[in-house]
Design an enzyme around this catalytic site. Structure first.
Site, PDB file in Angstrom:
ATOM      1  N   CYS A   1     -59.473  12.797  36.530  1.00 32.50           N
ATOM      2  CA  CYS A   1     -59.056  14.186  36.284  1.00 32.50           C
ATOM      3  C   CYS A   1     -57.743  14.375  35.539  1.00 32.50           C
ATOM      4  CB  CYS A   1     -58.959  14.921  37.614  1.00 32.50           C
ATOM      5  SG  CYS A   1     -60.567  15.307  38.283  1.00 32.50           S
TER       6      CYS A   1
ATOM      7  N   LEU B   1     -56.881  23.406  36.356  1.00 33.50           N
ATOM      8  CA  LEU B   1     -56.221  22.571  35.345  1.00 33.50           C
ATOM      9  C   LEU B   1     -54.722  22.498  35.625  1.00 33.50           C
ATOM     10  CD1 LEU B   1     -57.773  23.653  31.908  1.00 33.50           C
ATOM     11  CD2 LEU B   1     -58.418  21.757  33.360  1.00 33.50           C
TER      12      LEU B   1
ATOM     13  N   LYS C   1     -57.534  13.908  31.628  1.00 30.39           N
ATOM     14  CA  LYS C   1     -58.514  14.801  30.997  1.00 30.39           C
ATOM     15  C   LYS C   1     -58.073  16.270  31.115  1.00 30.39           C
ATOM     16  CE  LYS C   1     -62.485  15.321  33.285  1.00 30.39           C
ATOM     17  NZ  LYS C   1     -62.746  16.720  33.628  1.00 30.39           N
TER      18      LYS C   1
ATOM     19  N   TYR D   1     -68.882  11.593  42.341  1.00 30.14           N
ATOM     20  CA  TYR D   1     -67.776  11.546  43.303  1.00 30.14           C
ATOM     21  C   TYR D   1     -67.475  12.917  43.886  1.00 30.14           C
ATOM     22  CZ  TYR D   1     -66.739   6.707  42.335  1.00 30.14           C
ATOM     23  OH  TYR D   1     -66.818   5.341  42.263  1.00 30.14           O
TER      24      TYR D   1
ATOM     25  N   PHE E   1     -58.187   2.980  40.837  1.00 27.74           N
ATOM     26  CA  PHE E   1     -57.048   3.774  40.329  1.00 27.74           C
ATOM     27  C   PHE E   1     -56.109   4.205  41.437  1.00 27.74           C
ATOM     28  CE2 PHE E   1     -57.614   8.343  41.239  1.00 27.74           C
ATOM     29  CZ  PHE E   1     -58.895   8.367  41.756  1.00 27.74           C
TER      30      PHE E   1
ATOM     31  N   GLU F   1     -59.799  11.710  45.706  1.00 27.31           N
ATOM     32  CA  GLU F   1     -60.623  10.565  46.083  1.00 27.31           C
ATOM     33  C   GLU F   1     -59.854   9.682  47.068  1.00 27.31           C
ATOM     34  OE1 GLU F   1     -62.474   8.563  42.738  1.00 27.31           O
ATOM     35  OE2 GLU F   1     -62.747  10.504  41.781  1.00 27.31           O
TER      36      GLU F   1
HETATM   37  C1  UDX Z   1     -66.276  15.389  38.744  1.00 23.52           C
HETATM   38  C2  UDX Z   1     -66.236  16.728  38.057  1.00 23.52           C
HETATM   39  O1  UDX Z   1     -67.462  17.267  38.024  1.00 23.52           O
HETATM   40  C3  UDX Z   1     -65.481  16.591  36.771  1.00 23.52           C
HETATM   41  O2  UDX Z   1     -65.444  17.759  36.055  1.00 23.52           O
HETATM   42  C4  UDX Z   1     -64.141  16.229  37.206  1.00 23.52           C
HETATM   43  O3  UDX Z   1     -63.187  16.398  36.225  1.00 23.52           O
HETATM   44  C5  UDX Z   1     -64.206  14.830  37.733  1.00 23.52           C
HETATM   45  O4  UDX Z   1     -64.984  14.862  38.844  1.00 23.52           O
HETATM   46  P1  UDX Z   1     -67.528  13.289  39.172  1.00 23.52           P
HETATM   47  O5  UDX Z   1     -68.344  13.778  40.312  1.00 23.52           O
HETATM   48  O6  UDX Z   1     -66.325  12.477  39.491  1.00 23.52           O
HETATM   49  O7  UDX Z   1     -67.108  14.517  38.272  1.00 23.52           O
HETATM   50  O8  UDX Z   1     -68.360  12.611  38.046  1.00 23.52           O
HETATM   51  P2  UDX Z   1     -69.449  11.509  38.169  1.00 23.52           P
HETATM   52  O9  UDX Z   1     -69.162  10.658  39.352  1.00 23.52           O
HETATM   53  O10 UDX Z   1     -69.558  10.913  36.822  1.00 23.52           O
HETATM   54  O11 UDX Z   1     -70.775  12.342  38.542  1.00 23.52           O
HETATM   55  C6  UDX Z   1     -71.471  13.161  37.688  1.00 23.52           C
HETATM   56  C7  UDX Z   1     -72.967  12.944  37.940  1.00 23.52           C
HETATM   57  O12 UDX Z   1     -73.688  13.916  37.205  1.00 23.52           O
HETATM   58  C8  UDX Z   1     -73.496  11.577  37.513  1.00 23.52           C
HETATM   59  O13 UDX Z   1     -74.119  10.947  38.604  1.00 23.52           O
HETATM   60  C9  UDX Z   1     -74.484  11.898  36.387  1.00 23.52           C
HETATM   61  O14 UDX Z   1     -75.590  11.033  36.362  1.00 23.52           O
HETATM   62  C10 UDX Z   1     -74.884  13.317  36.729  1.00 23.52           C
HETATM   63  N1  UDX Z   1     -75.404  14.076  35.585  1.00 23.52           N
HETATM   64  C11 UDX Z   1     -74.683  14.218  34.462  1.00 23.52           C
HETATM   65  C12 UDX Z   1     -76.664  14.662  35.691  1.00 23.52           C
HETATM   66  O15 UDX Z   1     -77.347  14.522  36.697  1.00 23.52           O
HETATM   67  N2  UDX Z   1     -77.141  15.393  34.645  1.00 23.52           N
HETATM   68  C13 UDX Z   1     -76.441  15.559  33.500  1.00 23.52           C
HETATM   69  O16 UDX Z   1     -76.913  16.236  32.585  1.00 23.52           O
HETATM   70  C14 UDX Z   1     -75.164  14.945  33.408  1.00 23.52           C
HETATM   71  C1  UDX Z   2     -56.608  14.489  41.812  1.00 29.49           C
HETATM   72  C2  UDX Z   2     -56.036  15.680  42.573  1.00 29.49           C
HETATM   73  O1  UDX Z   2     -55.084  15.217  43.541  1.00 29.49           O
HETATM   74  C3  UDX Z   2     -57.151  16.472  43.221  1.00 29.49           C
HETATM   75  O2  UDX Z   2     -56.620  17.629  43.853  1.00 29.49           O
HETATM   76  C4  UDX Z   2     -58.147  16.880  42.157  1.00 29.49           C
HETATM   77  O3  UDX Z   2     -59.230  17.574  42.719  1.00 29.49           O
HETATM   78  C5  UDX Z   2     -58.666  15.669  41.405  1.00 29.49           C
HETATM   79  O4  UDX Z   2     -57.566  14.930  40.873  1.00 29.49           O
HETATM   80  P1  UDX Z   2     -57.494  12.077  42.476  1.00 29.49           P
HETATM   81  O5  UDX Z   2     -57.483  11.817  41.018  1.00 29.49           O
HETATM   82  O6  UDX Z   2     -58.711  11.760  43.268  1.00 29.49           O
HETATM   83  O7  UDX Z   2     -57.194  13.625  42.768  1.00 29.49           O
HETATM   84  O8  UDX Z   2     -56.291  11.253  43.146  1.00 29.49           O
HETATM   85  P2  UDX Z   2     -54.728  11.479  43.345  1.00 29.49           P
HETATM   86  O9  UDX Z   2     -54.399  11.153  44.740  1.00 29.49           O
HETATM   87  O10 UDX Z   2     -54.253  12.771  42.835  1.00 29.49           O
HETATM   88  O11 UDX Z   2     -54.114  10.300  42.458  1.00 29.49           O
HETATM   89  C6  UDX Z   2     -54.204  10.281  41.052  1.00 29.49           C
HETATM   90  C7  UDX Z   2     -53.389   9.133  40.491  1.00 29.49           C
HETATM   91  O12 UDX Z   2     -52.004   9.341  40.687  1.00 29.49           O
HETATM   92  C8  UDX Z   2     -53.694   7.776  41.128  1.00 29.49           C
HETATM   93  O13 UDX Z   2     -53.756   6.785  40.128  1.00 29.49           O
HETATM   94  C9  UDX Z   2     -52.530   7.548  42.050  1.00 29.49           C
HETATM   95  O14 UDX Z   2     -52.274   6.191  42.295  1.00 29.49           O
HETATM   96  C10 UDX Z   2     -51.414   8.195  41.258  1.00 29.49           C
HETATM   97  N1  UDX Z   2     -50.266   8.599  42.108  1.00 29.49           N
HETATM   98  C11 UDX Z   2     -50.439   9.559  43.067  1.00 29.49           C
HETATM   99  C12 UDX Z   2     -49.013   8.016  41.907  1.00 29.49           C
HETATM  100  O15 UDX Z   2     -48.844   7.145  41.035  1.00 29.49           O
HETATM  101  N2  UDX Z   2     -47.966   8.433  42.687  1.00 29.49           N
HETATM  102  C13 UDX Z   2     -48.103   9.380  43.653  1.00 29.49           C
HETATM  103  O16 UDX Z   2     -47.091   9.704  44.311  1.00 29.49           O
HETATM  104  C14 UDX Z   2     -49.372   9.963  43.849  1.00 29.49           C
END
Ligand code: UDX
Ligand code: UDX
Length: 468
Positions: free
Chosen positions: A278, A223, A281, A15, A340, A171
């Site tokens: 995120c 973080l 975690k 993602y 989500f 996202e």
């Molecule tokens: C990201 C960030 O990298 C993570 O730290 C953050 O907190 C959440 O978002 P994201 O891109 O959402 O992660 O994760 P994911 O969609 O699971 O993609 C990670 C990809 O890395 C997967 O497609 C997986 O197959 C790949 N991967 C993982 C490798 O190619 N090699 C590895 O050794 C491990």
């Molecule tokens: C988050 C951070 O916003 C982004 O900056 C970081 O890089 C990754 O983590 P994301 O998890 O993709 O992004 O979505 P976000 O829009 O932050 O929403 C997270 C969760 O909070 C969702 O479940 C959403 O529905 C919830 N949310 C958000 C609420 O319940 N109320 C709100 O007002 C906003």
């Protein structure tokens, strides 16, 4: 370190890696961008001619892929080739919370980061800038550096610098966030490497939006930013419960407090609890770090943000059972929205997972509709096979997926809106009421529906944070 970047490699086509590299490739046609991943199925999706099969759904992503793929954007499994040719390598692999061992339940599992660093150490040639894109515990860059440095000791031609460049995209609006960021954060101590990365962002980002810090400030900022955002949601969710108890309306309260420019209006929507890969975690990571440094009060402060979130989700499932006369056994409950949040196909940590599991556990028959989340994803989250829609009413504690909201609603005792998809805002309430079994309940956990309209048709409505 050299300044000219011609080849970028990104490890991890998820993602974050996929959309981020698509934007870099689009903005920098002179740079060749290779995204590598070990997951063949994901790669097949990224390389698919049918753009509806891309593994990540984001508005505008398909257009970027169409424009750049095969030109200067490539998805492949050839880690060795692309690492060896790269001037700059982004690490964008997932870092889930550890499920066992030291720090289980809190610390991030860094095995993929460790593995990626070792692969870079092995295959890289010459000077390489390595960039942490994944969100990581503070001081992870040190681990990456140590692994890389040990290989440069063996081979004097290999030289590495490590930068932290955390991703702030959200996202559902990833492409817009990447194209118009509030800021770009670059942490590091090698000026040439920082300049090389800055030069890439300058293609489309104003220089005043590019912030540079040391590595640790950059890692901790990511973080902390997520912890602060999540904290606002836990704060407003805690107030939503007080609204329900007292007769206040959370929408009015959110507006009234959000108009204070010091508070601001964003992230004040009460809901069923935050999800996504995120927030939880990253807060747990903060808790782990604080405990590690003996800062027990700091750790318990941030732990509470997660606790309130879990409580809010559980509160939703419990009150559904309570309103349906204390039993949902064999009753049909339509779940509208499983992602989500709206506009994504991602269900990681979605409140819908825990709510669905609680309802199944109570013997309810749930029928799930989400416009983007695949049935195989739901199956893997619920760790249970679906049953055919036509057999759902004969079941007890089974689930099915429906192709439309209306199909999910047919014959149900309750409708639970869990994701704020646009189409749920304008449901035809007259039709909904005619399809449900009375007494019919609507649970709006995102407070998105037109209450006055829905009430006209005799539906019982519970809306989050709305007191009677
Ligand atoms: C990201 C960030 O990298 C993570 O730290 C953050 O907190 C959440 O978002 P994201 O891109 O959402 O992660 O994760 P994911 O969609 O699971 O993609 C990670 C990809 O890395 C997967 O497609 C997986 O197959 C790949 N991967 C993982 C490798 O190619 N090699 C590895 O050794 C491990
Ligand atoms: C988050 C951070 O916003 C982004 O900056 C970081 O890089 C990754 O983590 P994301 O998890 O993709 O992004 O979505 P976000 O829009 O932050 O929403 C997270 C969760 O909070 C969702 O479940 C959403 O529905 C919830 N949310 C958000 C609420 O319940 N109320 C709100 O007002 C906003």
């Amino acid at each position: 370190m050299k300044l000219e970047v011609k080849n970028i490699c990104c490890i991890g086509a998820g993602y974050v890696g996929g959309p981020t590299m698509a934007v870099i490739a689009d903005k920098c046609p002179e740079i060749n961008v290779n995204v590598v991943d070990k997951n063949e199925k994901r790669l097949k999706g990224w390389n698919s001619l049918d753009l509806s099969l891309l593994p990540v759904y984001e508005h505008g992503l398909d257009k970027l892929i169409l424009r750049c793929r095969g030109r200067n954007l490539h998805f492949s499994n050839d880690l060795e080739k692309h690492i060896s040719e790269a001037d700059m390598i982004f690490i964008s692999v997932n870092t889930p919370t550890k499920s066992k061992g030291i720090g289980a339940g809190q610390a991030s599992d860094l095995k993929w980061i460790d593995a990626s660093a070792r692969e870079i150490a092995k295959y890289a040639r010459g000077e390489t800038i390595v960039i942490e894109k994944s969100t990581l515990p503070v001081r992870t860059a040190q681990t990456i550096k140590e692994i890389l440095d040990s290989s440069s000791l063996l081979n004097q031609n290999k030289k590495f610098t490590v930068l932290s460049n955390p991703e702030f995209l959200s996202e559902g609006s990833a492409i817009n966030d990447l194209e118009n960021p509030d800021r770009v954060l670059i942490g590091g101590d090698d000026e040439d490497s920082i300049n090389a990365l800055t030069k890439i962002y300058l293609k489309w980002v104003n220089p005043e939006k590019i912030l540079t810090t040391n590595l640790w400030s950059s890692e901790l900022s990511k973080l902390s930013a997520n912890a602060f955002l999540a904290q606002r949601i836990s704060s407003i969710n805690s107030i939503s419960a007080i609204c329900e108890a007292t007769g206040a309306d959370i929408k009015d309260v959110s507006k009234a407090i959000g108009t204070d420019s010091r508070i601001g209006e964003d992230f004040l929507n009460a809901g069923p609890g935050f999800g996504g890969s995120c927030f939880k975690k990253d807060i747990l990571n903060l808790v782990y770090i604080a405990n590690h440094y003996g800062l027990k009060e700091v750790a318990s402060y941030w732990q509470k943000v997660v606790d309130i979130n879990n409580w809010q989700t559980k509160r939703v499932s419990s009150l559904i059972v309570e309103k349906l006369f204390g039993t949902i056994s064999s009753k049909k409950i339509a779940i509208l929205g499983y992602a989500f949040k709206a506009n994504t196909n991602d269900s990681r940590e979605s409140a819908a997972i825990s709510v669905s599991k609680e309802l199944l556990n109570e013997g309810g028959n749930i029928c799930i509709y989400d416009p983007k989340v695949s049935i195989s994803q739901i199956k893997s989250d619920l760790v249970e096979d679906p049953i055919h829609l036509s057999n759902l009413e004969k079941s007890e504690g089974g689930w099915a997926s429906a192709p439309t909201a209306i199909e999910a609603i047919k014959g149900s005792d309750a409708v639970v809106i869990l994701t704020e998809w646009e189409e749920f805002r304008s449901l035809n309430w007259s039709k909904v009421a005619s399809l449900m079994r009375p007494p019919s309940w609507i649970f709006d956990t995102r407070s998105i529906i037109d209450l006055e309209d829905a009430k006209k048709y005799g539906l019982n409505i519970w809306s989050i944070g709305l007191g009677n």
